[in-house]
Design an enzyme around this catalytic site. Structure first.
Site, PDB file in Angstrom:
ATOM      1  N   MET A   1       0.884  -1.263  -0.037  1.00  0.00           N
ATOM      2  CA  MET A   1       0.028  -0.050  -0.190  1.00  0.00           C
ATOM      3  C   MET A   1       0.743   1.254   0.119  1.00  0.00           C
ATOM      4  SD  MET A   1      -2.991  -0.815  -0.415  1.00  0.00           S
ATOM      5  CE  MET A   1      -4.108  -2.411  -0.483  1.00  0.00           C
TER       6      MET A   1
ATOM      7  N   ASN B   1      -7.740  -2.131   7.230  1.00  0.00           N
ATOM      8  CA  ASN B   1      -7.100  -2.375   8.387  1.00  0.00           C
ATOM      9  C   ASN B   1      -5.554  -2.290   8.585  1.00  0.00           C
ATOM     10  OD1 ASN B   1      -6.992  -4.002  11.132  1.00  0.00           O
ATOM     11  ND2 ASN B   1      -5.974  -5.314   9.894  1.00  0.00           N
TER      12      ASN B   1
ATOM     13  N   TYR C   1       2.609   7.931  13.629  1.00  0.00           N
ATOM     14  CA  TYR C   1       1.163   7.329  13.583  1.00  0.00           C
ATOM     15  C   TYR C   1      -0.108   8.026  13.974  1.00  0.00           C
ATOM     16  CZ  TYR C   1      -1.529   3.111  14.754  1.00  0.00           C
ATOM     17  OH  TYR C   1      -2.650   1.972  14.787  1.00  0.00           O
TER      18      TYR C   1
ATOM     19  N   ALA D   1      -0.643  11.151  13.593  1.00  0.00           N
ATOM     20  CA  ALA D   1      -1.012  12.201  12.444  1.00  0.00           C
ATOM     21  C   ALA D   1      -1.740  11.271  11.502  1.00  0.00           C
ATOM     22  CB  ALA D   1       0.636  12.555  12.070  1.00  0.00           C
TER      23      ALA D   1
ATOM     24  N   LYS E   1      -3.686   8.667  11.797  1.00  0.00           N
ATOM     25  CA  LYS E   1      -4.820   8.328  12.034  1.00  0.00           C
ATOM     26  C   LYS E   1      -5.971   9.565  12.501  1.00  0.00           C
ATOM     27  CE  LYS E   1      -4.096   4.075  12.734  1.00  0.00           C
ATOM     28  NZ  LYS E   1      -4.720   2.991  11.530  1.00  0.00           N
TER      29      LYS E   1
END
Length: 288
Positions: free
Chosen positions: A91, A117, A181, A183, A185
């Protein structure tokens, strides 16, 4: 008469509690459901794949590690999945979300649930100014989510399906050692919250469920926090996976797991200084 009144009041209270504590989850609604699940090679994603399979769904699972995906697929078939296929994908590559979507729609004939996910690996430490890593992590944890959601929306609109976005407590409350991390989310909250409004305004019947998770006992999470987190409640990955699936079936706006995550999120606006002090007390500064 007094005893009768007391008994009726008690019965009423029990009835109210039973109503709010009931589990409305109808597992039969997932039989034959067409599911695209990312980040399925381990952790919560792997657990979700097994739950969906035991409920007889049809699955396309994806992650970077092909060997791990193949093992998950084999177990899914043993558990009762009607159909399981996998597609390795990275990804961090801008073209892979579209490729995964096309594969899933072609192989399943449509989509009823899309579960976003996957996450990129990031160090659990204080911010040291690594902007290049931040850019890479935003591509994996945020931009690929946007790309997958955009690509799969036509299929979900056709089936009146559900989009599940797995996020974190760190996407609601900033926490130490998770600068990059957190940032990514927080970005999920902004984008998918706005998108939910727009879908409703346009009359598009696709639900968006944002899943806010606390610390979960996945292997990768436990390895990261070792020696840094002194004390913090750790929840079950298996239960987290089932809670996410139930939230998608009920078309919930948000789900929180474990239970204490929701009140903690609400308290941030009432007692921010106290909350910050409590959060910092969980950590060992010398090991970061």
């Amino acid at each position: 008469m007094r005893r009768l009144t007391q008994a009726l009041c008690l019965a009423g209270l029990i009835g109210i509690l039973a109503f709010y504590w009931r589990d409305p989850f109808d597992s039969g609604r997932l039989a034959g459901a067409r599911v695209l699940l990312t980040g399925a090679s381990g952790g919560i994603g792997e657990e979700m794949a097994y739950h969906y399979s035991s409920l007889h769904a049809e699955l396309v699972i994806t992650a970077r590690k092909e060997a791990a995906l193949q093992k998950v697929m084999e177990k899914c078939l043993e558990l009762g999945a009607r159909k399981v296929l996998y597609i390795p994908a990275d990804m961090s590559l801008p073209q892979d979300p579209e490729r995964v979507m096309q594969f899933a729609v072609q192989e399943l004939g449509g989509l009823d649930y899309v579960v976003l996910n996957h996450i990129g690996e990031t160090p659990y430490r204080m911010w040291e100014g690594d902007v290049d890593h931040m850019r890479w992590l935003m591509q994996v944890n945020f931009l690929s989510y946007v790309a997958l959601a955009s690509a799969t929306l036509p299929a979900l609109a056709k089936s009146k399906g559900s989009l599940l976005v797995v996020s974190s407590l760190t996407g609601k409350i900033p926490t130490p050692y998770t600068t990059s991390y957190s940032a990514t989310k927080f970005a999920l909250e902004g984008f998918f919250g706005s998108l939910r409004h727009e879908l409703i305004m346009r009359g598009v019947d696709v639900s968006i469920t944002l899943c806010i998770l606390g610390l979960v006992d996945t292997k990768s999470a436990m390895e990261k926090i070792k020696g840094v987190v002194l004390s913090m409640p750790v929840a079950s990955a298996n239960e987290a996976a089932l809670t996410i699936i139930k939230g998608g079936v009920s078309r919930a706006r948000e789900i929180y797991y474990p239970w204490w995550v929701k009140p903690l999120c609400h308290l941030k606006d009432w007692f921010p200084d106290q909350q910050d002090w409590v959060l910092r007390s969980f950590y060992n500064y010398s090991r970061a």
